[in-house]
Motif scaffolding. Structure first.
Motif, short mmCIF file in Angstrom:
data_model
loop_
_atom_site.label_atom_id
_atom_site.label_comp_id
_atom_site.label_asym_id
_atom_site.label_seq_id
_atom_site.Cartn_x
_atom_site.Cartn_y
_atom_site.Cartn_z
N GLY A 66 -27.25 -9.93 -10.15
CA GLY A 66 -26.75 -11.19 -10.68
C GLY A 66 -27.76 -12.31 -10.63
O GLY A 66 -28.95 -12.09 -10.35
N SER A 118 -23.56 -15.89 -10.98
CA SER A 118 -22.92 -15.20 -12.10
C SER A 118 -23.41 -13.77 -12.18
O SER A 118 -24.55 -13.46 -11.81
N ASN A 119 -22.53 -12.89 -12.67
CA ASN A 119 -22.87 -11.48 -12.85
C ASN A 119 -21.86 -10.86 -13.81
O ASN A 119 -20.82 -11.45 -14.10
N SER A 120 -22.17 -9.67 -14.29
CA SER A 120 -21.28 -8.96 -15.21
C SER A 120 -20.77 -7.69 -14.55
O SER A 120 -21.53 -6.95 -13.92
N GLY A 123 -17.98 -5.23 -18.38
CA GLY A 123 -17.77 -5.97 -19.61
C GLY A 123 -17.29 -7.39 -19.42
O GLY A 123 -17.18 -8.14 -20.40
N ALA A 124 -16.98 -7.79 -18.19
CA ALA A 124 -16.53 -9.15 -17.91
C ALA A 124 -17.63 -9.93 -17.19
O ALA A 124 -18.32 -9.38 -16.33
N THR A 125 -17.80 -11.19 -17.55
CA THR A 125 -18.75 -12.07 -16.89
C THR A 125 -18.01 -12.93 -15.89
O THR A 125 -17.06 -13.64 -16.25
N SER A 127 -18.31 -15.92 -12.95
CA SER A 127 -19.18 -17.02 -12.58
C SER A 127 -18.47 -17.92 -11.56
O SER A 127 -17.30 -18.24 -11.74
N VAL A 143 -13.85 -16.34 -15.42
CA VAL A 143 -14.03 -14.98 -15.92
C VAL A 143 -13.89 -15.00 -17.44
O VAL A 143 -12.94 -15.60 -17.97
N MET A 145 -14.61 -12.48 -21.21
CA MET A 145 -14.93 -11.16 -21.74
C MET A 145 -14.61 -11.11 -23.22
O MET A 145 -13.89 -11.96 -23.74
N SER A 152 -12.87 -13.33 -28.05
CA SER A 152 -13.34 -13.74 -26.73
C SER A 152 -12.19 -14.39 -25.98
O SER A 152 -11.48 -15.23 -26.54
#
Length: 254
Positions: A66, A118-120, A123-125, A127, A143, A145, A152
């Motif tokens: 991340g 933040s990280n994925s 398929g979802a980001t 933060s 969140v 995606m 979106s």
């Protein structure tokens, strides 16, 4: 970046209109470098002459682990999705009075320097952000995606604590859809204030259309409802924008 502006704002409650000329100039600096362990460090600084303000950030990209950042503007947390509704170049509420805070139904509670991550995942980001203004933390999580092409969705929560015993809770959710040159969206934000009978609810709708690669138009509507009896009327902001880009020049009407 140099801009010349003319703005006209109408306040629904009093039916008054104000107009003004303005110039909006800024200069930015950015840089990045790679560490021996493969991580990337980036720096950004923006100086705005019109308000004599600045934005700065430092981030460390750790790859699959991340990204960690420190900034004084929205780079992480709920502020990243404060208003995802398509518009004609600017949110309808942005220039009408003092806006951009939870007190006007906008999901942007953080202030000053804040720590973000933040990280994925699948398929979802995801933060998150935290700051310690007034020795009390403001924390948030968002969140987002894209479950299918063009679609979106996202949601966020925050706890904005001004003192050890006073806080307000914020929730927001949005959905946008794009097909070809057309984008539509809807977002709702709820602010549960610490004071009794002072909750705030804001709903926003928007539509934008790219006529061609140079010309785009948009329409946005933002409605804010105040529970407090001291505010005698709700607020409705409408914005129509047209933007034309040619090379390095952009002409906009908002």
């Amino acid at each position: 970046n140099a801009r010349m502006e003319y703005s006209t704002d109408t306040t629904t409650a009093t039916n008054t209109t104000t107009s003004a000329f303005a110039q909006n100039t800024s200069i930015s600096f950015s840089g990045s470098g790679e560490l021996d362990n493969g991580m990337t460090v980036s720096y950004f600084s923006l100086q705005t002459a019109s308000t004599n303000s600045s934005s700065q950030s430092v981030s460390v990209d750790m790859g699959d682990a991340g990204k960690v950042m420190m900034s004084n503007y929205n780079m992480a947390g709920i502020g990243m999705i404060q208003d995802k509704v398509p518009n004609g170049g600017e949110q309808p509420w942005d220039d009408n009075g003092t806006h951009g805070a939870p007190e006007q139904g906008v999901a942007s509670p953080h202030s000053g320097d804040r720590l973000g991550y933040s990280n994925s995942f699948g398929g979802a980001t995801v933060s998150a952000a935290i700051d310690y203004q007034q020795s009390s933390p403001t924390t948030s999580l968002a969140v987002s995606m894209s479950p299918m092409e063009g679609l979106s969705v996202g949601a966020g929560i925050a706890t904005d604590q001004s003192t050890a015993t006073t806080e307000q809770d914020i929730e927001t959710a949005y959905v946008t859809y794009s097909m070809g040159g057309i984008s539509v969206g809807y977002q709702t934000t709820d602010v549960s204030a610490a004071a009794a009978s002072s909750d705030i609810e804001r709903s926003a709708y928007g539509l934008s259309f790219a006529v061609n690669e140079n010309l785009s138009i948009g329409y946005g509507l933002s409605t804010t409802e105040f529970e407090s009896s001291s505010i005698t009327s709700d607020e409705e902001n409408t914005g129509i924008g047209i933007a034309y880009t040619s090379g390095g020049m952009k002409l906009g009407i908002i």
